[in-house]
Design an enzyme around this catalytic site. Structure first.
Site, PDB file in Angstrom:
ATOM      1  N   LYS A  14      -8.276  -0.818   5.644  1.00 46.93           N
ATOM      2  CA  LYS A  14      -8.392  -1.080   7.077  1.00 46.93           C
ATOM      3  C   LYS A  14      -8.402  -2.597   7.336  1.00 46.93           C
ATOM      4  CE  LYS A  14     -10.988   3.164   8.183  1.00 46.93           C
ATOM      5  NZ  LYS A  14     -12.222   3.673   8.852  1.00 46.93           N
ATOM      6  N   TYR A  54      -5.562   8.963  14.638  1.00 44.85           N
ATOM      7  CA  TYR A  54      -6.936   9.394  14.907  1.00 44.85           C
ATOM      8  C   TYR A  54      -7.022  10.487  15.978  1.00 44.85           C
ATOM      9  CZ  TYR A  54      -8.911   5.881  11.784  1.00 44.85           C
ATOM     10  OH  TYR A  54      -9.281   5.154  10.668  1.00 44.85           O
ATOM     11  N   ASN A 124     -15.548   0.204   7.722  1.00 47.90           N
ATOM     12  CA  ASN A 124     -15.874   0.710   6.379  1.00 47.90           C
ATOM     13  C   ASN A 124     -14.714   0.604   5.388  1.00 47.90           C
ATOM     14  OD1 ASN A 124     -14.352   2.661   7.560  1.00 47.90           O
ATOM     15  ND2 ASN A 124     -15.897   4.284   7.472  1.00 47.90           N
ATOM     16  N   HIS A 127      -9.697   4.103   4.430  1.00 48.84           N
ATOM     17  CA  HIS A 127      -9.522   5.465   4.967  1.00 48.84           C
ATOM     18  C   HIS A 127      -8.818   6.288   3.911  1.00 48.84           C
ATOM     19  CE1 HIS A 127      -8.048   8.726   7.644  1.00 48.84           C
ATOM     20  NE2 HIS A 127      -6.957   8.646   6.892  1.00 48.84           N
ATOM     21  N   GLU A 138      -0.617  12.333   8.134  1.00 51.57           N
ATOM     22  CA  GLU A 138      -0.878  10.885   8.130  1.00 51.57           C
ATOM     23  C   GLU A 138       0.191  10.103   7.362  1.00 51.57           C
ATOM     24  OE1 GLU A 138      -5.737  11.482   8.408  1.00 51.57           O
ATOM     25  OE2 GLU A 138      -4.862  10.637   6.596  1.00 51.57           O
TER      26      GLU A 138
HETATM   27  P1  IDP Z   1     -14.016   9.102   7.316  1.00 46.52           P
HETATM   28  O1  IDP Z   1     -13.253   7.819   7.520  1.00 46.52           O
HETATM   29  O2  IDP Z   1     -15.085   8.941   6.261  1.00 46.52           O
HETATM   30  O3  IDP Z   1     -13.123  10.293   7.070  1.00 46.52           O
HETATM   31  P2  IDP Z   1     -14.380  10.092  10.018  1.00 46.52           P
HETATM   32  O4  IDP Z   1     -15.497  10.974  10.442  1.00 46.52           O
HETATM   33  O5  IDP Z   1     -13.024  10.698   9.872  1.00 46.52           O
HETATM   34  O6  IDP Z   1     -14.826   9.376   8.655  1.00 46.52           O
HETATM   35  O7  IDP Z   1     -14.315   8.902  11.061  1.00 46.52           O
HETATM   36  C1  IDP Z   1     -13.199   8.062  11.154  1.00 46.52           C
HETATM   37  C2  IDP Z   1     -13.671   6.632  11.265  1.00 46.52           C
HETATM   38  O8  IDP Z   1     -14.357   6.457  12.525  1.00 46.52           O
HETATM   39  C3  IDP Z   1     -14.710   6.206  10.229  1.00 46.52           C
HETATM   40  O9  IDP Z   1     -14.136   5.843   8.998  1.00 46.52           O
HETATM   41  C4  IDP Z   1     -15.398   5.054  10.931  1.00 46.52           C
HETATM   42  O10 IDP Z   1     -14.607   3.870  10.898  1.00 46.52           O
HETATM   43  C5  IDP Z   1     -15.452   5.554  12.361  1.00 46.52           C
HETATM   44  N1  IDP Z   1     -16.689   6.296  12.674  1.00 46.52           N
HETATM   45  C6  IDP Z   1     -17.000   7.560  12.263  1.00 46.52           C
HETATM   46  N2  IDP Z   1     -18.191   7.977  12.737  1.00 46.52           N
HETATM   47  C7  IDP Z   1     -18.649   6.944  13.483  1.00 46.52           C
HETATM   48  C8  IDP Z   1     -19.856   6.761  14.263  1.00 46.52           C
HETATM   49  O11 IDP Z   1     -20.736   7.636  14.359  1.00 46.52           O
HETATM   50  N3  IDP Z   1     -19.980   5.571  14.904  1.00 46.52           N
HETATM   51  C9  IDP Z   1     -19.037   4.582  14.829  1.00 46.52           C
HETATM   52  N4  IDP Z   1     -17.899   4.712  14.138  1.00 46.52           N
HETATM   53  C10 IDP Z   1     -17.697   5.878  13.454  1.00 46.52           C
HETATM   54 MG    MG Z   2     -11.647  11.062   8.377  1.00 47.54          MG
END
Ligand code: IDP
Ligand code: MG
Length: 147
Positions: A14, A54, A124, A127, A138
């Site tokens: 990212k 997304y 984070n 992805h 994707e």
């Molecule tokens: P993942 O990336 O671990 O699969 P997902 O639930 O698919 O997690 O969420 C996509 C992205 O959205 C996450 O990687 C993170 O950047 C962001 N995200 C997910 N949950 C939250 C939240 O509760 N608050 C803020 N950002 C979030």
């Molecule tokens: Mg995800």
């Protein structure tokens, strides 16, 4: 036990990971577990491609911030192939919230001091697709359909 299935998955480094120069280390970790990086390319996502990527999160409270974050800079997209590639890449990444990600995982080891954007999106680093269906959808966004 996981079945030994050959899969392809989409790994993204990212914008925060690219800005911090973590791409080489992340790709090395993927190769170290025996997975192959079949494609690797730098992209700057349009608003539309980000919304495609997304779309499963449409309507969630972090959706708008997530689109802003993922379009905020360049990212590196990789097609990773190998046995159980989807689960393996997710395992290498660790938990979504870096504060909960185990030591030895990408998100655990490289978590930033400030891991939130100004609107509260979690930065984070990486992805990884979460299912076969997501992986196909994707990969097509970045590389077109891959057999
Ligand atoms: P993942 O990336 O671990 O699969 P997902 O639930 O698919 O997690 O969420 C996509 C992205 O959205 C996450 O990687 C993170 O950047 C962001 N995200 C997910 N949950 C939250 C939240 O509760 N608050 C803020 N950002 C979030
Ligand atoms: Mg995800």
């Amino acid at each position: 036990m996981l079945l030994n299935v050959q899969e392809k998955t989409l790994l993204l480094i990212k914008p925060d990971g690219v800005a911090r120069g973590l791409d080489k280390e992340i790709v090395a970790r993927v190769k170290n577990v025996g997975l192959k990086v079949e494609r690797q390319e730098k992209f700057r996502l349009t608003e539309k491609s980000a919304a495609d990527l997304y779309s499963p999160h449409l309507g969630k409270k972090f959706y708008a911030g997530l689109l802003k974050f993922i379009t905020s800079g360049h990212l590196i997209a990789c097609v990773v192939a190998g046995e159980n590639a989807i689960a393996s890449v997710r395992e290498l990444m660790g938990a979504t919230d870096p504060r909960e990600a185990a030591a030895g995982t990408i998100r655990g080891d490289f978590k930033a001091e400030n891991m939130f954007t100004s609107d509260g999106t979690i930065k984070n680093i990486a992805h990884g697709s979460d299912s076969l269906e997501s992986a196909e959808r994707e990969i097509a966004i970045f590389f077109g359909r891959i057999k």
